[in-house]
Design an enzyme around this catalytic site. Structure first.
Site: not given
Ligand SMILES: Cc1cc2nc3c(=O)[nH]c(=O)nc-3n(C[C@H](O)[C@H](O)[C@H](O)COP(=O)(O)O)c2cc1C
Length: 303
Positions: A20, A44, A69, A127, A243, A265
């Site tokens: 998300s 999202k 953020a 969050c 990650g 990411s």
């Molecule tokens: C730019 C950005 C926006 C995010 N927005 C949300 C969100 O709206 N809802 C949510 O549950 N997680 C949100 N996340 C968290 C991601 O879904 C994920 O749990 C977190 O980034 C770790 O995974 P990754 O290392 O693959 O990014 C967001 C992450 C990023 C980087």
């Protein structure tokens, strides 16, 4: 070899899922991600009322990861109702992500979304940088998790995934509370933190909101350990997130106990086709290492 995955009754052509907050703001972007190989996609997060989010900059890359953020900017329930129609056309499961502070904030959105074709609902209670939502509000406590999960499960017509925070003393206990509340699965984890990056020339924090949640390679060992702990605590399936950028990272998550793999990411690091790349790399690794399926390695590191 095929990577077909059954995630609590939801059939995925492979275990990769768009996390998300990354690209999931419109139906056309979801379609693009599915065409690039994702087994399922998450929108999202949406709240009942529209939200502007935090001021810029909201997303930055640093040496070993990303900090964000965004502050849950979203068009609210009515915006989502206009955007996410006819989701069956996409030919892959679409998960709604719903946020709120109190149980009724979640249930109002879930009831409002009732007629759309979402295959599951994810509720982030995690969050680290949006006051009132997640860890800053103590939503990661087992008691609050149980209360919110119960209400959401009652309101939802589809499986519910509770998305947990790595910023908690005992993630296993929180996962048990979600399971007790009737969750069909756990998503582990949301971003780590909050963290801060300082611009030393300006002598100020860089982020508009000063603090943000960390994601990307920097958090992978913590995410893997969280999935390991959750797997040891509950029977319901886990979406492992945090990650993951390569097939080997995904294999690591499966070995810790994940049934599916969330990718956020990783899209930034390797492009929208990160899903196809990761699936191909997983298949190669499985074949080279003389396994036959993901089931064989799921949770293999647990004694
Ligand atoms: C730019 C950005 C926006 C995010 N927005 C949300 C969100 O709206 N809802 C949510 O549950 N997680 C949100 N996340 C968290 C991601 O879904 C994920 O749990 C977190 O980034 C770790 O995974 P990754 O290392 O693959 O990014 C967001 C992450 C990023 C980087």
């Amino acid at each position: 070899m095929n990577l077909e995955t059954n995630l609590c009754g939801i059939k995925l052509k492979n275990p990769t899922i768009l996390a998300s907050g990354i690209l999931g703001v419109s139906k056309s972007l979801l379609k693009n991600v599915i065409e690039n190989g994702a087994g399922a996609v998450t929108i999202k997060s949406i709240s009942y009322e529209p939200r502007d989010g935090h001021k810029n900059p909201t997303i930055l890359e640093f040496d070993s990861g990303m900090i964000n953020a965004v502050g849950y900017s979203n068009p609210g329930l009515h915006g989502a109702l206009d955007e996410f129609t006819d989701l069956k056309d996409l030919n892959a499961p679409v998960f709604a992500s719903v946020i709120g502070k109190e149980p009724e904030d979640f249930t109002k959105v879930i009831e409002g979304l009732g007629n759309l074709d979402f295959s599951a609902i994810e509720i982030p209670l995690s969050c680290p940088h949006t006051p009132g939502f997640g860890t800053l509000a103590g939503q990661d406590s087992p008691e609050k998790t149980l209360e919110i999960t119960k209400a959401v499960v009652k309101a939802a017509k589809v499986p519910v995934f509770v998305k947990l925070s790595p910023n908690t003393k005992n993630i296993g206990e929180v996962a048990m509370a979600a399971e007790k509340g009737g969750a069909s699965g756990i998503t582990a984890v949301n971003t780590l933190g909050p963290g801060m990056i300082i611009n030393i020339e300006a002598a100020k924090p860089v982020m508009g909101f000063k603090i943000g949640g960390l994601s990307g390679p920097a958090i992978k060992p913590i995410a893997v350990r969280c999935v390991y702990d959750v797997y040891g605590s509950v029977k319901i399936p886990i979406i492992g997130v945090g990650g993951i950028t390569t097939g080997k990272d995904a294999i690591e998550m499966v070995m810790a106990g994940a049934t599916a793999i969330g990718i956020g990411s990783g899209v930034n690091y390797r492009g929208n086709d990160v899903f196809t790349k990761i699936c191909n790399e997983m298949k190669d690794w499985i074949e080279k290492n003389n396994y036959n399926s993901l089931e064989e390695i799921r949770g293999i590191v647990h004694e």
